[in-house]
Design a protein around this motif. Structure first.
Motif, PDB file in Angstrom:
ATOM      1  N   GLU A 162       2.238   6.983  -6.859  1.00 26.85           N
ATOM      2  CA  GLU A 162       1.149   7.724  -7.500  1.00 26.85           C
ATOM      3  C   GLU A 162       1.018   9.150  -6.984  1.00 26.85           C
ATOM      4  N   HIS A 163       1.565   9.433  -5.815  1.00 25.14           N
ATOM      5  CA  HIS A 163       1.471  10.786  -5.238  1.00 25.14           C
ATOM      6  C   HIS A 163       2.861  11.304  -4.887  1.00 25.14           C
TER       7      HIS A 163
ATOM      8  N   ARG B 126      -0.807  -0.922 -11.075  1.00 23.86           N
ATOM      9  CA  ARG B 126      -1.206  -1.512  -9.803  1.00 23.86           C
ATOM     10  C   ARG B 126      -1.259  -3.035  -9.901  1.00 23.86           C
TER      11      ARG B 126
ATOM     12  N   ARG C  66      -2.687   3.432 -14.834  1.00 23.07           N
ATOM     13  CA  ARG C  66      -2.562   3.334 -13.381  1.00 23.07           C
ATOM     14  C   ARG C  66      -3.040   1.971 -12.890  1.00 23.07           C
TER      15      ARG C  66
ATOM     16  N   ALA D 210       0.824  -1.210   0.000  1.00 24.39           N
ATOM     17  CA  ALA D 210       0.000   0.000   0.000  1.00 24.39           C
ATOM     18  C   ALA D 210       0.860   1.263   0.000  1.00 24.39           C
ATOM     19  N   GLY D 211       1.940   1.238   0.770  1.00 25.47           N
ATOM     20  CA  GLY D 211       2.780   2.423   0.896  1.00 25.47           C
ATOM     21  C   GLY D 211       3.492   2.789  -0.389  1.00 25.47           C
TER      22      GLY D 211
ATOM     23  N   THR E 112       2.575   2.102  -3.384  1.00 23.09           N
ATOM     24  CA  THR E 112       1.578   2.588  -4.345  1.00 23.09           C
ATOM     25  C   THR E 112       1.267   4.059  -4.103  1.00 23.09           C
ATOM     26  N   LEU E 113       1.058   4.416  -2.847  1.00 20.58           N
ATOM     27  CA  LEU E 113       0.797   5.825  -2.512  1.00 20.58           C
ATOM     28  C   LEU E 113       1.970   6.710  -2.892  1.00 20.58           C
ATOM     29  N   LEU E 114       3.183   6.247  -2.610  1.00 25.35           N
ATOM     30  CA  LEU E 114       4.366   7.052  -2.905  1.00 25.35           C
ATOM     31  C   LEU E 114       4.545   7.251  -4.402  1.00 25.35           C
TER      32      LEU E 114
END
Length: 238
Positions: free
Chosen positions: A34-35, A183, A179, A27-28, A30-32
Motif C-alpha cells: 500500500e505504500h 486486505r 483496499r 503486516a509488513g 500490507t505496508l509495502l
C-alpha cells in the motif's frame, strides 16, 4: 495470567518465532504494497490510478449502464468472499469443538504429543485471520455500495460544476473499498499459512515464506503489472 504463562509453556521458542514471522509478514507486506515507492508501484497502486481515471471517464459516459454493472460485479465479489469466509469460520469453530479428532489425524502426520491447549491456540490463530478477512470483505462491500450512491449523484451534464468533484469522491471511495477487499484477500492467504502450524513450526515458517513470495510476485513482478506499466500508445490510422 498464570494460566496464560502455563499455556505458553507448551510452545517452543521456534513456535513463537514462527508466529511472530506470520504476524510480521502479514503486516509488513500490507505496508509495502500500500505504500510502495512511487518509482516502483505495486499492482494495487497502479489499479488505484485506473479507478480514478474510470471516474473521470464516467462523467462524460452516456448511458452509464456499464459503470453500474461494474460496481455490481465488484459488490458480488465481496459478497461471495464474505460468505465463503463466514463458512470457513464456522468450520474452524466446529473443529475447535472437536479437537480430539484433529489430534488423531495429526498424529499420522507429525510426531509429538502436544496437549489440547496447543491445538486450540493453533486453530484460534487461523480463526483470527479468517475473522479479519470477513470484516474487511463486509466493509468493502458496504463501501462499494457507498460508491454506487455517490456515482448516482453525479449530474448527467458533464458541464455541471458538481459533476467532476462528485465523480472524484466516488473514485476515492472506490479505491478505499478495493483496499479493504485486498486486505481481506491477504488475510485469507495468511489464514491458510497459519493452518500449516498444525504440522509444526517449520511448516508454518515455510508457509509464511511461500505466501510472501506469492504476494510479492503478484504485486511487483507479475505479467499483469507489466501490462499496467506499459505506456498508452495512441495509434492513428492514416
Amino acid at each position: 495470567m498464570e494460566q496464560l504463562t502455563r499455556a505458553l509453556g507448551h510452545f517452543t521458542a521456534l513456535d513463537l518465532w514462527a508466529v511472530a514471522a506470520l504476524i510480521a509478514g502479514w503486516a509488513g507486506v500490507t505496508l509495502l504494497i500500500e505504500h510502495a515507492p512511487a518509482r516502483f508501484p505495486s499492482t494495487s497502486n497502479l489499479m488505484a490510478q485506473y479507478r480514478r481515471e474510470w471516474m473521470v471517464q464516467f462523467v462524460a459516459r452516456d448511458p452509464r449502464i456499464f459503470d453500474s454493472q461494474v460496481i455490481g460485479q465488484l459488490r458480488q465479489g465481496t459478497s461471495f468472499f464474505a460468505s465463503a469466509t463466514l463458512i470457513a469460520i464456522g468450520g474452524a469453530l466446529a473443529l475447535l469443538g472437536d479437537v480430539e479428532r484433529l489430534i488423531g489425524i495429526a498424529d499420522d502426520l507429525t510426531t509429538g504429543n502436544d496437549p489440547v491447549i496447543v491445538w486450540e491456540v493453533k486453530i484460534l490463530t487461523v480463526i483470527i485471520f479468517l475473522t479479519n478477512a470477513f470484516l474487511k470483505f463486509v466493509w468493502s462491500n458496504r463501501l462499494f455500495g457507498y460508491c454506487a450512491v455517490v456515482m448516482a449523484a453525479v449530474p448527467n451534464d458533464p458541464a455541471d460544476p458538481a459533476a467532476l468533484p462528485r465523480a472524484q469522491k466516488a473514485g476515492e471511495i472506490n479505491i478505499t473499498a478495493a483496499r479493504g477487499f485486498n486486505r481481506g484477500l491477504r488475510a485469507l492467504y495468511f489464514a491458510l499459512a497459519g493452518a500449516a502450524w498444525l504440522l509444526g513450526a517449520w511448516a508454518l515458517l515455510l508457509a509464511v515464506a511461500l505466501t510472501l513470495g506469492v504476494l510479492l510476485r503478484r504485486e511487483f513482478a507479475s505479467e499483469s503489472r507489466a501490462v499496467l506499466m506499459r505506456a498508452d500508445d495512441v495509434r492513428t490510422d492514416m
